[in-house]
Design a protein around this motif. Structure first.
Motif, PDB file in Angstrom:
ATOM      1  N   MET A 125      85.748  -2.799  40.771  1.00  0.00           N
ATOM      2  CA  MET A 125      85.879  -3.224  39.370  1.00  0.00           C
ATOM      3  C   MET A 125      87.268  -3.807  39.119  1.00  0.00           C
ATOM      4  O   MET A 125      87.410  -4.847  38.491  1.00  0.00           O
ATOM      5  N   ALA A 127      89.030  -5.236  41.210  1.00  0.00           N
ATOM      6  CA  ALA A 127      89.123  -6.500  41.946  1.00  0.00           C
ATOM      7  C   ALA A 127      88.308  -7.618  41.296  1.00  0.00           C
ATOM      8  O   ALA A 127      88.775  -8.743  41.212  1.00  0.00           O
ATOM      9  N   PHE A 128      87.095  -7.296  40.847  1.00  0.00           N
ATOM     10  CA  PHE A 128      86.147  -8.366  40.522  1.00  0.00           C
ATOM     11  C   PHE A 128      85.927  -8.603  39.029  1.00  0.00           C
ATOM     12  O   PHE A 128      85.164  -9.507  38.665  1.00  0.00           O
ATOM     13  N   VAL A 129      86.524  -7.805  38.159  1.00  0.00           N
ATOM     14  CA  VAL A 129      86.479  -8.170  36.741  1.00  0.00           C
ATOM     15  C   VAL A 129      87.159  -9.530  36.606  1.00  0.00           C
ATOM     16  O   VAL A 129      88.186  -9.779  37.231  1.00  0.00           O
ATOM     17  N   ARG A 130      86.552 -10.437  35.856  1.00  0.00           N
ATOM     18  CA  ARG A 130      87.167 -11.742  35.607  1.00  0.00           C
ATOM     19  C   ARG A 130      87.288 -11.939  34.094  1.00  0.00           C
ATOM     20  O   ARG A 130      86.269 -12.037  33.409  1.00  0.00           O
TER      21      ARG A 130
END
Lengths: 276, 411
Positions: A125, A127-130
């Motif tokens: 999470m 890392a990949f939350v944008r």
């Protein structure tokens, strides 16, 4: 048999209150039927049993701090057996004080597997939350929103990371398993599911450019990429839809580099070398 | 026609991808919760994406410019190459870093540059980006700066105040290799620069007399990179060179980069490329040296030619060459020997040590400790299990080596 339903959205206090009452009443793990409340159960008359009163002949239970740390993570897992597993460990640790230092014990091993899954989910999470910017700044603060789909109930325990990192901007992260929002003063948490919002951010185009060009087509290692960035995350990553084409064209691009004849340097090269 | 920001980002990312490092871990812990501003580093690095080359994307890794006065044969940006050239301003790099960071694409910036005008001029530009990020924008994310060879000490010192990590690439494992393939670089001066930096990092760790506080100076340490397969160096030479760098200059990491085809390659490069597996084996060997208590010579002496096996990992290769050290009793062996068992690692060994204080371990106990029993079984004894003597088995290698297949397109 005591039947207990919990909301089970990662809140340790909810389980702890029930477990403490059961332990103080001396109810063994085999006598508890833990369930995850699903809105409909009550309609069929499957209401929770009341918690039993404490048994005055039992001394107050204690738990090692390591148990609470472990439980705090395990409770976030979506596995329906987590409540029973934790209560079994809590029950056993009353008599077996060293239990948690025996990682080969089946209950301990299972709890550690769930804990590890939570750690990984939270790490992914982070890392990949944008974040995508939502319009112009409001009251001097820029505003961002993100949609993420975690496997487990980890939004609350991961929100502090985003607060410490993105302090000077407003942000909200919404997921099917709860949401977190920060306005510079308060962190607001909810465990209610959200719908995927429509979010567009033009800067994604620059990020996609970077992603495509930092890739080296001469070193294709698709497995290595997918083990770290499984496909289930791709749909919410703005760069991920570039991947199939990058893979498909890699071999031709590499061939082209190898087959190309060496070229003649530009004049500036000779000017530089003359100065040496 | 002037190139757009997007076009230049494409060129200057293409120019930066041959630097393997993307680490964002191991620096001091800090965040912006109490101080305001933007960014944090919490110990563990985070990989925000992975490219199809399997490499982690943690940092915005770009060059300030790919114009370069140097003509290093292996380099995509050498002066004799015809790649397209571009340049960012310091402000543009600052803007890209902050905007990428706010969207949670990255942990920070890894900024390098071709050498333009002079080493000092180039280094000043890099320092300015880091300084502006820290002082004008309160940026607390990760910053890695490349140190330009021959830059003045005061510039390196200033860079160290803002950067988490500094690195200077040694490029090739031998001095002859550097002289042959990077004629403008001087191995002795690169080592001098590493040595100076290492001394400064050590000095900054001492609390000052006045404030009793430690100075913040390159908290993530320094690293370097070696290109594998350009010169004829063996793995023993490469790893020997790494050990020398680790021990003399306390480097945090040595990165290995198997040289791969680049656009507009020089005809002076070797025709065949090393298999990517060779690079992987070097990292494994490097790991064994740093975390598993192996001497590099133990690992590289398995084969007479000084190269690592490609089809099996270096730890297994060592075990097969030292069968008399096995089987290892998981209920009695010390930590050092357990770490040498193929299939046991830095997380399973502590778990074994902890569990065996309470009971004698069987194979199914190991399974619950997430150990691959299939892999370790021939090398260990456990309660209820003793393997055939290893020396009696002739098929061990076949048990582990992969079925023959092409290792890489050019392997």
């Amino acid at each position: 048999m005591i039947r207990l339903g919990l909301r089970g959205r990662g809140d340790l206090a909810e389980w702890r209150d029930a477990a403490r009452a059961l332990l103080r009443a001396g109810v063994p793990p085999t006598d508890v039927d833990w369930r995850v409340q699903d809105g409909g159960a009550d309609l069929f008359g499957l209401a929770d049993d009341p918690l039993p009163p404490p048994d005055p002949s039992l001394s107050a239970p204690t738990v090692p701090a390591a148990f609470l740390t472990l439980a705090d993570a395990v409770i976030c897992h979506r596995d329906p057996s987590r409540f029973a597993l934790l209560y079994r460990l809590l029950w056993r640790v009353q008599g077996e004080r060293a239990l948690l230092s025996i990682p080969s014990d089946p209950d301990v091993a299972r709890a550690e597997t769930l804990e590890k899954a939570i750690r990984r989910d939270a790490h992914k999470m982070k890392a990949f939350v944008r974040f995508k910017e939502m319009g112009p700044p409001h009251a001097g603060r820029r505003r961002f929103a993100a949609w993420f789909e975690p496997d487990n109930y980890i939004v609350a325990r991961t929100s502090g990371f985003f607060q410490r990192r993105f302090t000077d901007m407003d942000w909200i992260i919404v997921t099917p398993k709860g949401s977190a929002a920060w306005d510079g003063q308060h962190l607001t948490l909810s465990d209610e599911p959200s719908q995927k919002p429509d979010l567009i951010d033009d800067t994604d185009d620059l990020w996609r450019t970077y992603f495509a060009h930092i890739f080296n087509p001469a070193r294709l290692k698709v497995q290595a990429m997918q083990s770290q960035m499984p496909k289930k995350y791709w749909k919410n990553l703005p760069e991920a839809d570039l991947i199939p084409d990058l893979i498909a064209s890699a071999e031709d691009r590499m061939r082209d580099m190898i087959d190309r004849e060496a070229t003649q340097p530009k004049p500036f090269h000779y000017r530089i070398r003359e100065r040496e | 026609m002037a190139k757009s920001l997007k076009q230049r980002l494409a060129i200057l990312s293409d120019a930066a991808k041959y630097d393997a490092s993307c680490a964002s871990s191991g620096t001091q812990k800090r965040d912006s919760a109490t101080s305001g501003g933007l960014g944090s580093t919490e110990g563990m690095g985070i990989c925000h994406a992975y490219a199809p080359d399997g490499r982690c994307i943690s940092l915005l890794k770009i060059l300030l410019t790919n114009f370069c006065l140097y003509d290093c044969v292996y380099c995509v940006n050498r002066s004799s190459s015809n790649v397209e050239r571009a340049r960012f301003t310091a402000e543009e790099v600052v803007w890209l870093t902050l905007e990428f960071y706010r969207r949670n694409y990255i942990e920070g910036l890894f900024l390098s540059s071709g050498i333009i005008r002079s080493s000092d001029y180039t280094m000043e530009q890099l320092v300015r980006v880091a300084k502006d990020l820290r002082t004008l924008h309160n940026f607390r994310g990760y910053i890695h700066l490349k140190t330009i060879p021959e830059a003045s000490p005061h510039l390196i010192e200033e860079a160290g105040l803002y950067a988490d990590r500094l690195s200077i690439n040694i490029e090739l494992p031998t001095d002859q290799g550097i002289e042959q393939f990077a004629p403008q670089k001087h191995p002795a001066r690169i080592r001098q620069s590493m040595s100076d930096l290492s001394l400064k990092i050590e000095a900054a760790k001492e609390p000052t007399l006045k404030t009793k506080r430690r100075q913040r100076f390159v908290p993530g340490g320094q690293s370097t990179q070696m290109i594998v397969g350009v010169d004829g160096a063996t793995d023993a030479t490469i790893l020997g060179s790494s050990v020398d760098l680790y021990s003399r200059f306390r480097l945090r990491r040595v990165y290995y980069s198997a040289f791969s085809p680049i656009p507009d390659a020089s005809s002076a490069l070797p025709l065949s490329r090393p298999p990517l597996m060779r690079e992987h084996r070097l990292y494994q060997a490097d790991w064994l040296y740093r975390f598993y208590g192996f001497d590099v010579t133990e690992i590289t002496s398995v084969r007479a030619d000084g190269n690592l096996e490609l089809d099996i990992d270096p730890k297994l290769a060592w075990a097969l060459a030292n069968r008399d050290r096995f089987p290892v009793d998981v209920n009695r062996a010390d930590k050092e020997m357990l770490l040498r068992v193929p299939g046991l690692g830095t997380s399973s060994v502590p778990a074994i040590l902890s569990a065996r204080r309470h009971k004698r371990l069987r194979l199914d106990d190991l399974e619950r400790l997430r150990v691959s029993v299939r892999k370790v079984r021939p090398f260990i004894m456990a309660e209820g299990w003793s393997p055939l003597r290893l020396t009696d088995r002739t098929d061990l290698r076949e048990l582990f080596a992969p079925k023959p297949k092409q290792l890489s397109l050019f392997g």
